[in-house]
Design a protein around this motif. Sequence first.
Motif, PDB file in Angstrom:
ATOM      1  N   GLY A 151      -3.488  -1.612 -10.027  1.00  0.00           N
ATOM      2  CA  GLY A 151      -4.830  -1.149  -9.714  1.00  0.00           C
ATOM      3  C   GLY A 151      -5.783  -1.341 -10.882  1.00  0.00           C
ATOM      4  O   GLY A 151      -5.376  -1.709 -11.986  1.00  0.00           O
ATOM      5  N   GLN A 152      -7.061  -1.097 -10.642  1.00  0.00           N
ATOM      6  CA  GLN A 152      -8.098  -1.232 -11.657  1.00  0.00           C
ATOM      7  C   GLN A 152      -8.916   0.039 -11.748  1.00  0.00           C
ATOM      8  O   GLN A 152      -9.113   0.743 -10.747  1.00  0.00           O
ATOM      9  N   ALA A 207       0.828  -1.201   0.000  1.00  0.00           N
ATOM     10  CA  ALA A 207       0.000   0.000   0.000  1.00  0.00           C
ATOM     11  C   ALA A 207       0.867   1.257   0.000  1.00  0.00           C
ATOM     12  O   ALA A 207       0.582   2.228  -0.710  1.00  0.00           O
ATOM     13  N   ARG A 208       1.940   1.235   0.780  1.00  0.00           N
ATOM     14  CA  ARG A 208       2.836   2.389   0.813  1.00  0.00           C
ATOM     15  C   ARG A 208       3.479   2.623  -0.554  1.00  0.00           C
ATOM     16  O   ARG A 208       3.593   3.773  -1.012  1.00  0.00           O
ATOM     17  N   GLU A 209       3.882   1.566  -1.214  1.00  0.00           N
ATOM     18  CA  GLU A 209       4.475   1.693  -2.540  1.00  0.00           C
ATOM     19  C   GLU A 209       3.457   2.257  -3.531  1.00  0.00           C
ATOM     20  O   GLU A 209       3.770   3.161  -4.320  1.00  0.00           O
ATOM     21  N   PHE A 210       2.226   1.753  -3.470  1.00  0.00           N
ATOM     22  CA  PHE A 210       1.183   2.173  -4.408  1.00  0.00           C
ATOM     23  C   PHE A 210       0.837   3.654  -4.214  1.00  0.00           C
ATOM     24  O   PHE A 210       0.907   4.461  -5.159  1.00  0.00           O
ATOM     25  N   TYR A 211       0.466   4.022  -3.004  1.00  0.00           N
ATOM     26  CA  TYR A 211       0.013   5.400  -2.777  1.00  0.00           C
ATOM     27  C   TYR A 211       1.174   6.394  -2.798  1.00  0.00           C
ATOM     28  O   TYR A 211       0.971   7.571  -3.114  1.00  0.00           O
ATOM     29  N   GLY A 212       2.349   5.918  -2.486  1.00  0.00           N
ATOM     30  CA  GLY A 212       3.510   6.792  -2.613  1.00  0.00           C
ATOM     31  C   GLY A 212       3.712   7.252  -4.040  1.00  0.00           C
ATOM     32  O   GLY A 212       4.068   8.410  -4.290  1.00  0.00           O
ATOM     33  N   GLN A 213       3.470   6.331  -4.985  1.00  0.00           N
ATOM     34  CA  GLN A 213       3.636   6.700  -6.390  1.00  0.00           C
ATOM     35  C   GLN A 213       2.408   7.400  -6.971  1.00  0.00           C
ATOM     36  O   GLN A 213       2.540   8.345  -7.751  1.00  0.00           O
ATOM     37  N   VAL A 214       1.215   6.951  -6.593  1.00  0.00           N
ATOM     38  CA  VAL A 214      -0.005   7.534  -7.171  1.00  0.00           C
ATOM     39  C   VAL A 214      -0.293   8.919  -6.597  1.00  0.00           C
ATOM     40  O   VAL A 214      -0.674   9.842  -7.330  1.00  0.00           O
ATOM     41  N   VAL A 272     -11.092   4.455  -8.957  1.00  0.00           N
ATOM     42  CA  VAL A 272     -10.172   3.340  -9.151  1.00  0.00           C
ATOM     43  C   VAL A 272     -10.160   2.450  -7.913  1.00  0.00           C
ATOM     44  O   VAL A 272     -10.724   2.785  -6.866  1.00  0.00           O
ATOM     45  N   ARG A 273      -9.504   1.310  -8.054  1.00  0.00           N
ATOM     46  CA  ARG A 273      -9.203   0.434  -6.929  1.00  0.00           C
ATOM     47  C   ARG A 273      -7.704   0.185  -6.915  1.00  0.00           C
ATOM     48  O   ARG A 273      -7.091   0.057  -7.969  1.00  0.00           O
ATOM     49  N   ASP A 274      -7.137   0.154  -5.724  1.00  0.00           N
ATOM     50  CA  ASP A 274      -5.715  -0.138  -5.657  1.00  0.00           C
ATOM     51  C   ASP A 274      -5.479  -1.634  -5.874  1.00  0.00           C
ATOM     52  O   ASP A 274      -6.428  -2.395  -6.098  1.00  0.00           O
ATOM     53  N   GLN A 275      -4.236  -2.056  -5.826  1.00  0.00           N
ATOM     54  CA  GLN A 275      -3.916  -3.443  -6.165  1.00  0.00           C
ATOM     55  C   GLN A 275      -4.399  -4.430  -5.114  1.00  0.00           C
ATOM     56  O   GLN A 275      -4.381  -5.646  -5.329  1.00  0.00           O
TER      57      GLN A 275
END
Length: 262
Positions: A221-222, A22-29, A238-241
Amino acid sequence: MSPFPDGAPCWADAMFPDVSAAREFYGQVLGWTFDDLGEEYGHYTMALVDGKPVAAVMPVMPGPDAPALWNLYLATSDAAAVTGRVAGLGGTVAMGPEDVGGFGVTSSLRDPAGTAFSLWQPSAHPGFGLTEAPGAYVWAEVCTRDAAAADRFFPELFGYEVGVVEDPGTDFRVWSVEGRPVLGRMALAEDVPPEVPSHVSVYFAVPDCDAAVETAVRLGGQVHHSPVTTPFGRFAAVRDQQGAAFSVIDTSTTEGDMPSMT
């Protein structure tokens, strides 16, 4: 005392099976950095923009598998009093009121249609340290399968002023506090899949909606609702991974006239 008026969104957090992902995903998005409060606080991890808290991520609670999801907190000056009125209005109390390590008092609630949300009566943690800026919270909507129930419950619980958007194709209301819009209410359309429950949709601001969506998809994500430009901004759902749903919006890119409201 809360810096947010009673009934206004003041915080958002999400539980994840994999907090590192989650940190990797939201850090980039969303451009977040993170501050893990440590084992004492269950590795509750603040998400920061320019050093200011904008949300939090945390591990899912032990027990049966729980989905990743975002939770919205509404400000209150008296969590016990508001919680005590929920059952009489047809809602349910899942937890609380409960003191959270001196940071504040919270309750986890559901409206009559099952929409989950929380209360926050602040102590050490006032809530959002930044809003309406890239990476920060900007808006939220109650998306419900029972609009009539939501329209009775929330305005009665928080004393919202109600504005009805004049659009024959949409059942949408705006709830305000002291003349300031704080929350939307959207009736879910009949074509929304039946497995989608009543829920709260949280919007985070981004400088470029399409770029944020592309990054989300690249990271697994979707896209639930492709980018569209409205009078309020260009947004996408959207939805995260890990399956947690949220929306992104670029409020600087708009199109069309603001709808009339009564």
